[in-house]
Design an enzyme around this catalytic site. Structure first.
Site, short mmCIF file in Angstrom:
data_model
loop_
_atom_site.label_atom_id
_atom_site.label_comp_id
_atom_site.label_asym_id
_atom_site.label_seq_id
_atom_site.Cartn_x
_atom_site.Cartn_y
_atom_site.Cartn_z
N SER A 139 0.86 -1.29 0.08
CA SER A 139 0.08 -0.20 0.06
C SER A 139 0.93 1.27 -0.04
O SER A 139 0.26 2.34 -0.18
CB SER A 139 -1.14 -0.10 1.12
OG SER A 139 -2.10 -0.82 1.02
N GLY A 145 4.62 13.56 12.56
CA GLY A 145 5.41 12.80 11.30
C GLY A 145 4.32 12.29 10.14
O GLY A 145 3.14 12.55 10.39
N TYR A 146 4.97 11.74 9.18
CA TYR A 146 3.92 11.22 8.06
C TYR A 146 4.87 10.03 7.56
O TYR A 146 5.99 9.70 7.67
CB TYR A 146 3.62 12.22 7.05
CG TYR A 146 4.75 12.71 6.51
CD1 TYR A 146 5.27 12.36 5.29
CD2 TYR A 146 5.25 14.33 6.77
CE1 TYR A 146 6.50 13.13 4.65
CE2 TYR A 146 6.35 14.79 6.11
CZ TYR A 146 6.84 14.26 5.11
OH TYR A 146 7.91 15.22 4.35
N GLY A 147 3.99 9.43 6.78
CA GLY A 147 4.55 8.07 6.23
C GLY A 147 3.31 7.17 5.71
O GLY A 147 2.36 7.45 5.41
N GLY A 172 2.82 -0.66 4.35
CA GLY A 172 2.16 -1.64 3.09
C GLY A 172 2.47 -3.04 3.60
O GLY A 172 3.42 -3.49 4.01
N ALA A 173 1.58 -3.69 2.87
CA ALA A 173 1.60 -5.11 2.84
C ALA A 173 1.22 -5.74 1.63
O ALA A 173 0.02 -5.34 1.09
CB ALA A 173 0.56 -5.82 4.10
N GLY A 205 2.80 -11.61 1.63
CA GLY A 205 3.87 -11.89 2.58
C GLY A 205 5.16 -11.03 2.52
O GLY A 205 6.17 -11.32 2.86
#
Lengths: 484, 480
Positions: A86, A325-327, A330-331, A334
């Site tokens: 993501s 902060g920001y960021g 993601g997955a 696996g």
């Protein structure tokens, strides 16, 4: 670049102002130390391979450890490319705001202005949903509409046509409800506006000017690089290679399929830290556009699933005990990735992994990195407090529903339980999850017993009220309104 | 399985020399020789699978990618190029076996939408002709119809305007287009994509677990990157992994496999159509039909073929018959040879450099030592110059995308090979002197990427009496 941190030629740094410790001079990025921590924590958490890139003092440090694939034994290197899942949303968001900046797109005009036949299950929402809402997950569009429209260049066009029956979980603009489907729609907007595929537009509008040479979206391009394979297994064991490299269909690309090296991901973060200017001086985005992406569009009641405090345009916004902060997380099949930016400290960290206990690995490593490099304390892991707070159960008992999911909260055998059922189009995803809820605050509960595929420890369950007054239940950042 | 070889001992009978002491395969010795020759021919990485004495031996050498430095292993995947035509031909023969397809049916009976630039000729083309490269369909119509499952349907549609090299059944002209049409035939008869049919009808029952066609599946394996460079030095990684589109699949643009998996496919044929687990995948008749000579190959050098069966290149190693196929993508090269008389199979997969000369050196030694087989001498003009009058061959020859002009300068034959029309700009023109090899065969001198030494140029006559010129096994009829 933040201006309240200064570095000398030896790598020592001094920080001043709101973010830093009183005494932060003469610290360096201890490469050998962090390599050791990366190796130790990676092994402890059974993560087969990982790459880490850290921006501090204007410089990107690159580390890696383990293997890309336990079957082939190919080792992970800093230039290895992982599936970012993501985090792809940040790439798509960056391209979308760049189009808006060029005057080719109005973020606040209906999606229909660009895609005239855009239709979802709700007629009113079909007319009103805007790109801004899609970027900030406030469109209400149900998030997990997986429609395989093939490998061809027409995949997004077909996907958007296929959204005609897609439910709107909550009214547009009423809440943050995480929506990958919305990002596929944004990908199609990029295609219509540019006349190119999302993949090509991403390369031309972002990767090329930003110097992201190890960032690709199609498997045939990934094959030029050392590439990571995802792994699956029981917690506490070394996981096995996934049977397939990726389960996403191509239409999920703008939401979930970008592959990059850790340094390339940090270069993207640095572009945002540096007000839209790439390493070679090329201005990719206007400073105002960069700022708009980081501006809070809406608060997030579930502050734990992806550690979000709020959402900007693409960016997950964090609040680390007062330090902003920001960021993004993601997955993908696996593989698990984490990007965090502490603008006040000029620090950006990307950790890319290929399975195992990736989330506790991230938490442990980032806790140490943040403390030393940015004087940021990450919140304690999500769990019920030692002393249970008193809660008003009457307010939350009931049935909640969103597309494909029914959540029933009730008392059984003297304990508060949540039954999470997949129904309709999602009924094959998993058997129902029956979890016990322990109160964390009056509106936040820790669910246990979901099994390792959903949460390693406690799963946050957050009850809140939508802008229109409807009570709702948020699980996994997806909001389900109360129906009974 | 051939029966005239005693395992690891001696060969008798038709296989070759009167007495060929069968030597056991010595892995350490061949590994050393493989490493040495690979390095000498500037091939970055290669894998070798050999069936000898009834046993499969797998070797690997070098790196998969000079940029990443990942080492080649026996379980690494390479692009096998046109060896894929054997996969597609085997699939087609399975459909023939099951009664769903008639080898002598016309293509239009199965694919009513199939057409060529010459409608009458196109209607006559049969499945058998496409398998044996006698359909007259041209070779090099590389047309990208996208990544979708409709890519072959669109390809057949787009090929409607493509000219034939020669009339159906009038000669041999190596045709990749024909194999794509066969791929589409497989799709229509099975209701699956060519990729799915390949997996279900061939890879699964034969246990080819490391044979895939889509890049997302290649990512599960170690995989080779092609390399390019000047002859005589180690080449550099290609800029892209595979520039060939998905619509080049059935003829050899996309399939990737380990050397051992290619060997297993060949062994299915050597074993008369029976898989290792005893499952019969092809009838003995179908296996034999594929190896039966459909046509002689006028150009016996480009891919060493003496003739063609259904799919198979047929070899004549100084009297010993064999079959196999060569393959090339953009930067990766594969070689498959089967010597049925000795039960020997050799597969070499490479990722660039002097792959062809590596093949020639290595296979010459392997065939000789393991099978007592002598490969013909490399192609080139005879030591003693031959006087041949070039006059009968002077003129212009044309096939789709190619113009060949043969001229004489003071009695010295000269050939200009130009890409025109849809293929214009594909590569610079080739401008060579023709040195006589035999009365109708000439060696093109100094031809760069087509051959490291001499390019075979063969003049022949089609069965309808039209003179033609063969370069790269593709026939170009004389037009002026």
């Amino acid at each position: 670049m933040s201006t309240n941190v200064s570095w000398d030629k030896d790598g020592n740094w001094r920080a001043e102002g709101s973010w830093g410790t009183a005494n932060s001079s003469n610290r360096v990025f201890r490469l050998a130390h962090w390599q050791d921590r990366l190796d130790t924590l990676r092994a402890a958490h059974h993560v087969p391979g990982a790459a880490l890139a850290v921006l501090v003092g204007g410089e990107i440090h690159e580390l890696a450890g383990g293997v890309l694939h336990r079957g082939t034994g190919v080792t992970a290197t800093p230039d290895s490319v992982f599936h970012l899942g993501s985090i792809a949303k940040i790439y798509t968001a960056t391209v979308v705001v760049k189009l808006a900046e060029s005057g080719l797109l109005d973020l606040d005009a209906p999606v229909r202005d660009v895609i005239p036949d855009f239709v979802v299950a709700d007629a009113e929402a079909s007319k009103t949903i805007t790109p801004r809402q899609l970027l900030s997950h406030t469109s209400g569009l149900s998030g997990d509409f997986h429609l395989d429209t093939g490998r061809g260049d027409d995949c997004l066009e077909k996907y958007v046509k296929g959204c005609a029956g897609l439910a709107v979980d909550v009214p547009p603009g009423s809440a943050v409800s995480y929506s990958g489907s919305g990002y596929s729609v944004l990908g199609r907007i990029v295609e219509v506006v540019t006349g190119k595929t999302w993949d090509v537009a991403l390369q031309e509008l972002l990767c090329a000017p930003a110097g992201l040479a190890a960032t690709v979206t199609l498997p045939e391009d990934l094959l030029r690089f050392r590439a990571a394979m995802g792994h699956f297994g029981e917690p506490g064991t070394d996981p096995e290679p996934s049977p397939l490299w990726d389960l996403h269909s191509r239409a999920a690309g703008p939401a979930a399929v970008v592959c990059a090296s850790a340094p390339d991901l940090v270069r993207l973060a640095k572009l945002h830290l540096d007000g839209g200017v790439a390493a070679d001086g090329t201005r990719v985005l206007a400073a105002e556009t960069v700022a708009a992406m980081q501006r809070r569009e809406m608060d997030v009641p579930d502050k734990w699933t992806v550690s979000a405090d709020g959402w900007g345009l693409g960016w997950t916004l964090y609040d680390w005990e007062g330090v902003p902060g920001y960021g993004h997380d993601g997955a993908a099949t696996g593989q698990y990735s984490y990007l965090r930016v502490v603008p006040g400290a000029g620090v950006a960290i990307a950790l890319l992994t290929n399975g195992g206990g990736a989330r506790p690995f991230y938490a442990a490593l980032f806790r140490e990195l943040f403390a030393e490099l940015a004087d940021v304390r990450m919140p304690a892991p999500f769990a019920p407090p030692a002393q249970a707070p008193t809660v008003n159960l009457a307010a939350i008992l009931g049935v909640y529903k969103r597309e494909g999911v029914v959540i029933t909260v009730g008392m059984r055998d003297g304990s508060l339980r949540m039954l999470y059922e997949f129904v309709d189009g999602m009924k094959d995803i998993s058997p129902p999850l029956d979890m016990e809820l322990a109160p964390v605050t009056e509106s936040v509960f820790a669910a246990s017993g979901a099994g390792p595929s959903f949460a390693e420890d406690y799963m946050p369950v957050v009850f809140s009220t939508l802008a229109d007054g409807t009570p709702s239940c948020s699980v996994g950042m997806r909001v389900a309104p109360k129906v009974a | 399985m051939s029966t005239n070889v005693n395992r690891g001992k001696n060969a008798e009978g038709s296989q070759g020399t009167a007495s060929s002491p069968g030597r056991p395969f010595d892995p350490a010795r061949w590994q050393a020789r493989f490493d040495e020759l690979r390095e000498a021919h500037h091939v970055p990485g290669a894998t070798l699978a050999v069936l000898a004495d009834g046993e499969v031996h797998e070797l690997a050498s070098g790196v998969l990618h000079r940029g990443t430095g990942v080492g080649a292993t026996t379980d690494s995947l390479f692009q096998v190029g046109s060896i894929t035509k054997i996969h597609t031909a085997t699939l087609v023969m399975r459909l023939v076996d099951s009664g769903r397809l008639d080898l002598d049916a016309r293509v239009i009976d199965v694919l009513p939408e199939f057409a060529t630039a010459d409608p009458q000729a196109g209607e006559r083309i049969t499945i058998r002709q496409m398998l044996s490269h006698t359909s007259g369909l041209t070779c090099d119509f590389t047309h990208d119809t996208g990544r979708g499952d409709d890519c072959l349907a669109k390809y057949v549609e787009a090929a409607k305007g493509v000219a034939l090299d020669c009339g159906p059944g009038t000669g041999t002209s190596y045709s990749s287009v024909g194999y794509n049409v066969l791929g589409r035939v497989v799709e229509v008869l099975t209701g699956q994509t060519w990729d799915q049919a390949l997996q279900e009808m061939l890879c699964a029952p034969l246990g080819l677990a490391a044979t895939v066609t889509l890049p997302e599946d290649v990512l599960r394996f170690r995989s080779a990157m092609g390399h390019f460079g000047e002859p005589g030095r180690m080449p550099d990684p290609a800029p892209v992994w595979n520039p060939l589109p998905r619509s080049a699949g059935p003829y050899g643009g996309v399939l990737c496999a380990t050397a051992a998996d290619v060997l297993r496919l060949a062994k299915l044929h050597l074993d008369g159509g029976v898989a290792p687990d005893g499952t019969r995948l092809l009838s003995a008749e179908a296996v034999a039909a594929m190896q039966r000579r459909e046509v002689d190959s006028p150009d016996k050098w480009t891919v060493s073929a003496d003739g063609w069966g259904l799919g198979w290149s047929l070899y004549d190693w100084e009297g010993t018959p064999g079959y196999g196929h060569d393959g090339a993508t953009i930067g990766q090269y594969g070689f498959l040879r089967v010597a049925p008389g000795t039960g020997l199979i050799i597969v070499l997969l490479t990722n660039g450099g002097g792959a062809r000369t590596l093949y020639a050196s290595l296979f010459r030694e392997l065939l000789s030592e393991l099978g007592g087989i002598t490969m013909p001498a490399p192609f080139g003009p005879p030591a003693r110059p031959l006087a041949v009058d070039i006059t009968p061959y002077l003129g212009t020859y044309r096939r789709e995308g190619v113009a060949i002009t043969v001229t004489s300068r003071d009695g010295q034959g000269h050939l200009l090979y130009e890409f025109v029309d849809g293929m214009a700009g594909l590569a610079p023109a080739i401008d060579v002197n023709l040195v006589p090899v035999s009365p109708a065969v000439f060696a093109g001198e100094g031809t760069g990427s087509f051959a490291e030494d001499w390019m075979p140029v063969v003049f022949a006559t089609l069965s309808d009496g039209t003179p033609c010129c063969y370069i790269g096994m593709r026939a170009a009829p004389k037009i002026a």
